[in-house]
Write an enzyme that holds these catalytic residues in place. Sequence first.
Site, PDB file in Angstrom:
ATOM      1  N   CYS A  96      14.681  28.430 -10.618  1.00 37.66           N
ATOM      2  CA  CYS A  96      15.028  30.071 -10.519  1.00 37.66           C
ATOM      3  C   CYS A  96      13.462  30.759  -9.954  1.00 37.66           C
ATOM      4  CB  CYS A  96      15.596  30.774 -11.731  1.00 37.66           C
ATOM      5  SG  CYS A  96      16.304  32.351 -11.396  1.00 37.66           S
ATOM      6  N   HIS A 224      20.285  27.031 -12.967  1.00 36.72           N
ATOM      7  CA  HIS A 224      19.746  26.858 -14.256  1.00 36.72           C
ATOM      8  C   HIS A 224      20.100  25.459 -15.089  1.00 36.72           C
ATOM      9  CE1 HIS A 224      17.154  30.441 -14.730  1.00 36.72           C
ATOM     10  NE2 HIS A 224      18.170  31.138 -13.829  1.00 36.72           N
ATOM     11  N   GLU A 226      18.790  23.992 -17.422  1.00 36.35           N
ATOM     12  CA  GLU A 226      18.701  24.175 -18.765  1.00 36.35           C
ATOM     13  C   GLU A 226      19.631  24.926 -19.557  1.00 36.35           C
ATOM     14  OE1 GLU A 226      17.161  25.893 -16.700  1.00 36.35           O
ATOM     15  OE2 GLU A 226      16.758  27.868 -17.463  1.00 36.35           O
TER      16      GLU A 226
END
Lengths: 274, 999
Positions: A96, A224, A226
Site C-alpha cells: 500500500c 494488504h 498482513e
Amino acid sequence: MTDVRVLVLTGFGLNCDYETAYAFELAGAKAERVHINSLIDGSANPDDYQIMVFIGGFSWGDDHGAGVIQAIRMKTRLGERLLGFVEKGNLILGICNGFQVLVNLGLLPGFEGDYRSRSVALTFNDCGNFRDDWITLKTNPSCPCVFTRDLDQFELPVRHGEGKFYAEQSTIDRLFQQNQVAAMYAMPDGSPANQVFPYNPNGSIYDIAGICDTTGRIFGLMPHPEAFNHLTNHPDWTRIKEKMKRQGLKLDNKGPTPGIRMLQNGVDFIRQTL
Amino acid sequence: MPYRLEVALKPELFDAEGDGVRRKAKDYFGYDLSDVRVIHVVTIDAVLSPDQLETIRNEIFTNPVTQISSFTPLPLAFDWAIWVGYRPGVRDNPGSTAVEAIEDVLGIRFEQDQAVYTSKRYCLRGAAGLGEKDVVKIAAELLANDIIQQWRIYPKETWEPDTGTGIIIPKVVLDHTPTVTTIPISSDQILKKISNERNLALNPHDIPTIRSYFLDKDVRAARSAVGLSDPTDVELEYISQARSDHCNHNTFHGRFLYRDTSSNTEEIIDDLFKTCIEAPTLILKEKKPWVISVLWDNAGVGRFNDNHYYVITGETHNSPSNIEAYGGAITGIVGVYRDPLGTGKGSKLIMGSYGYCVGPRDYNGPLKPRLHPRRLLDGVIEGVRDGGNKSGIPTPFGQVLFHPGYMGKCLVFVTAVGLMPAQVKGEPAEQKKTSAGDLVVMCGGRVGKDGIHGVTASSEVFSESTPAGHVQIGDPYTQKKMHDFLLEARDEGLIRFITDNGGGGLSSSVGESARFSNGCEIHLEKVPLKYQGLDQWEIWVSESQERMTVAVHPKDLDRFLELSRKHAVESTVIGKYTDSGKLHIKYHGKTCAYVDMDLLKSGFPQWKFEAEWRSAENRGLTEPVLAEPSDFNQLFLDVLSRPNICSKEWICRQYDHEVQGTSVIKPLVGAQRDVPSDGIVLRPVLNSHRGIAFSQALLPFYSAIDAYHMTTCTVDEAVRRLVAVGADFEHIGGVDNFCWPSIQYDSKVNPDGKFKAAQLVRSCKALRDICLAYEIPLLSGKDSMYVDGHLYGLYGETHKVSALETLQFSAISVIPDVNKCVTLESKVAGDLIYIMGLTRNELGASEYYDMLGYVGLNVPEVKTHEFVDLYRTLSHAIQQELAASVHGVYRGGLGVHLAYIAMGGNLGMEICLDLVPCEGLDRNDTVLFSESAGRFIVTIDPQNRSLFEETFSAIPHAQIGTVTDSPDFIINGLDGQTIVSIPVQELKNAWKRPFGDLI
C-alpha cells in the site's frame, strides 16, 4: 535453523507495523518494528535483516502524493545503504503506502537494474475516494516474483485513496513483456476485472495491483496481505464456517491464510539462501 | 521572495478530485459542468535559488509520470477559475509537511517566519450560461467555508496568464506585545460586564463566589506577596474554563426540582450524575471484577484478559462541526483519540466510531442553516475519514440519522477504544499521579490562537455572533507520531501521569493534573508557539490540537526527550508540579496567576433547574386513526428506502475498518458484503482468540413521546446488537453520551425549558434503571447541552430549532472465542427462521408512523426482567453454536429486519405473520412495523430444532418461516394470504436507491 529477520519500517504516520510484524512471525520469521530514524541514525543496521518491509499508512500524511516524502527521506538519508541491501540478494516488500514509496524511490519497476528512476505511479482512485473493500487477486505464474509463487487466486483487502496504477503505454508494455506484473485485480471467478468497479477498486490500468522488479525480489502491491492473518479476517468466514458445519467439517484456523502464505514465500526464499 | 508553484495531473489523466467537484455541483445545485480540473498550488515563502526551486519542483511536488507543474500559472483551459486557500492561522497540514520535505531535500532549515502555504485552483468548464452568481455559489457553498478559507473567482475573460492568481500569503502577523490585564472586581455588575465583553462566559451565579475569593483578606495578602492584586485575565480565564458546563458538567451536577403534573408529585434530584450514573456504576463495580477503573480518568477501563485492559470513551464535537463540518469532525475524532492515550499511563488506540445527526439531506424548506445538511454531512463524513484513516485506527461502526431538529445544531458523536497492558514495568497501568518535583512536559503540536474559547462556545446556543475562531483542523499526522512516541515512552516506564490538551488547553490539563500533587509552577514563556504575539491568557487556554501534558520524573527526562526526538515530536518542559497548594503561573519570571488549587472545589453554587413533566396523554398525544393498508408491496419498498433505514454503504467503505489486522465482524456483512452488521468484533491482541465486541444505538425519535423510553430502548438496542454477534451478556460496559437542547427555563427564549429538563431527568432515571437491570456499569460518558440554533426563515425572521432529546449509547463486551461469532444474514436454504420475544402494539414514534405523518402514543417499552432471560439464553445458544444467524429487530420493525436477513444472505424467505408471538395484535401493519424492544430473529439448521426449542422453552419464541432458495421474499399475513412478495434483489434495489450513487 537460522532466523530470517524482517525489518518493518515504522514512524512518520505509518500504521500497519504491528500486524505486519505479527504476520511475518506467523510466516516463520523474526520481525522487528524499526523506526525510520533509527535506520537513519545507524542505531538499526539493515545488514542485520534479510527482508525489509515498507508498510501501509499515511507517511507524512500523504500530503504531496502518497509515499512521496517518505521516498525523499529514504533516498536522501539512506540512498546507498538501501541499494546495498538490494544488491545483497535480500527482499523488499512494499504494501500500500509502501508500494507507493517503492515506485517513488524508483526501486520499482527497476528496469535493467535502474533502481533510481520514477517511471510508474500510483495516483488517485478513479472513484474519487478512499475505499476499503476485499478484492480478488490473480497472480501471474510466469512472473519471477518471490512472494506470489503458487498463489494463483485469492482475496485480500484494499484500503487506499491513491492506488490507481498508471504508466505510459511503453512502460506498461515492458512490464508485461518482462513478466513484472505480479498480481492483477480479478472478478470473483478469476477472470480479468477489466477495470470494472469495484472489482478493480481504483481504476488501475490493466487491472495492475502489484509489480516486482526484474529479479522478483522487490515486490509492491496495493492490497494488504498482513490484514488477512486469520481466517476470521475474511468477510465470508461466518458463511464458510456454517456451510462447512453442514458437511460435518470444522473451520480450520490452523493453516496459513493466503496473506500469510504470501509472506511465507518470502521467508522460505531467504531461508533457502541462508 | 515568495514563489507559487502550480501542480496538476497530466491532461490525459482522469482527475478524480475534479470530477468529485463536478458531481457535487450537480448534486448540490443542479449545475451541469462538463469538466473540473484541480490545480494544487504550493506557495513557498522563503528565499531559494532557481536551482533549489527546480530541485524541489522535480523531487517533491511533481510526479514525472502523472503530473505537470510550473512556477508560472499552468495554462489549463477554463470558463471560470476559483482559487481557495486558508485564512491566516488556520492549520495547513500539507504546508507543514512540505516544509519538512524541502528541508530534507535541500538540507536547509526554514527560519521562524518562513513557511509553505497550500491552496487550490479549480478550473471549471461547460455549464453554458453559468454566471458569476452561480460561480460564487460554487465557491462559497461547495468549495470554501469562509470561516477558515478565503476564495476568489476569475472569469476566463479577465485572467492574466502571466500572473494568474498572484501570490497570496496567509501569514499570521500579530503586532502585539503579550500583556497581562488586571480585571477590576469592585462590583458584580462590573465583573459581569467585563465577562461579557471579553467573552469569558462566567456564569452570573458564580460571580459573587469569584469576587469574594479575590476580595478575601488572606488571599489578597498572599497575592500581594507575588505582586498581584485584583484577578488577572489569566486567572479569570482559568476559572471560566474550569467552571464551564463543558468541563464541569454543571447541568448534570445540578439540583432538579422535578414535578410530575399528571400525578401531582414533586421530587428533588440533587445531582443527576451522582444519583443516576455514579451510584449505579459504583454498585456494579463491586459485582463485576472486570471493571478496572471508572469515573475519574479520561476514559473507563475494563479487563480484556489477564494481561490487557480495554479503554473506552465517547465525545461530541457538535458546535464546531456545525459551522465548519470537515474541520469540526476531524478535530473531534482526532481529539477523542487523545482520551484513551491519556488514560492510565497511556493506551494504544484500537478503534473509533461515529454518529451523525443532521437535517434531511434533501432539505429544501425555508430555513437557512449555515451549512446545508447535505454539505454538512459530506464534510463531517470526510473529516472523520481523514482523521481516522490517517491515524491508523479502524472506524468500523457508526450511525447516521436525519431529522429536522438537527438543523439548529448537528450532532457529531465520536467514540474511541484503546488497549493498555495490565502493567507497565510492574506497576498498574491504569493508575497515575503527579508528585511534587515531577516536570510538566507538553508534547506534540504548538500553540496558536486556534481554539480559544472553544469550551465556552460549546456551552452556548449557536447564533450568528458565535466566534468563529474556535474552529480548528485536526492534524492526525502530528498526533500519530506523538501516539507512537508516547507508547514507547510508557513501555519504558517514563510516564507518571498523562492527560490530553483538549477543551480548555493547558488550563484544563495542567489544572487537573496538578490536583494530584496539589500545586504547580508553570512558565508560560517556555510554551512553544506557532507565531509570536499571543497574550499570556491565550497561551494558557488555547485549544491548539495534538498536544498531551505529561508528568516526567527529572531522572527520566533525558531519555524521554531522546525518544521524542527519535519520533520527530516536539516536547518541552514548561514547569513543574509542586505541593504548594497553589496554581502558580509565571511569564518571564513575573507571576500572572496565583490561585488556590482548591478554589474550584469550594463555594461555587450548584446550578438549579425546574423540571415539569407532562405525560404524553396529558400533552394530547393519541394513536392515529389509521386503517390497514392494502398495498403492502409498495409500502414495504417505500419503508426500505426511507433515509433513516436505507443503505449507507458509501460511508462505511470510505472508512478504513480493518487496519491493525484485527477485524472479525465487519461493519458490512452478507453474501454481497453490503448489509450493516448488528455490531462489530475485533481481535485486538493478534495472538489471542479473545475478541472485543462493540455496538451503539441512537433512537431519539422516541423522545417525542417520552425520553424515559427513548433511553431504555436505546440501551436495549445497543445491548441486543452485542448479544447478536456473540458477546457475553455478563460483561457489558456502557458509555452514555447525552445531547440535549437547553433545559434552563426562560419565558422568552426557552419557554419549554422545564419540559426538556423533565425529559433529562426521566432519561437519567431510565439509564439508572436499565443499567442496574442489565448490570451495565457506565465506563465513561459525556454530556453536550445547548443543541439549539436560531435559523433565518423566508422573511428575515429567525426560528429557534431544537434537537430531539438524544442519547447515543455505546456498548462494549468481551468475546471469549471469536471463532464462535455469528453474523445476521441467512446462510443456507431450508434453515428455520425464529423470532425470539414478543411483538406488542408499539408503533408510537415508529418509522412507519413517521412515514405516514404521525407520532402516536404507544412507544416501545423495555421489559427488562422478561428480556434478561432471553439475552442470557441466546448468549449461551450462540456459544453452543446453535444459531446460523442472529439479528436484532430494531428501527423499522420485524418486516425491515427480516429483509436485512434476506438481503444479507441473498436468499429468499417465506414468513407467516400469524405465527409471530404477539400480545393482542390483529393487524398485519402492526406486526410488521411495531418496534417492540427485546426481540431477535434467529435462523438455525433444521437439525438443531429440538435442541434449540428446548433451550428456549421458557421464553416466548416461535418458528415463523423458512429460508428458501427462491429469489422471492414472501410474507403471508395474519389471514394466511400473501401480502408481500418481492424478489430479494428488488428489495435491495429499493434499499440502496437513495444513496446508492454516492461513493
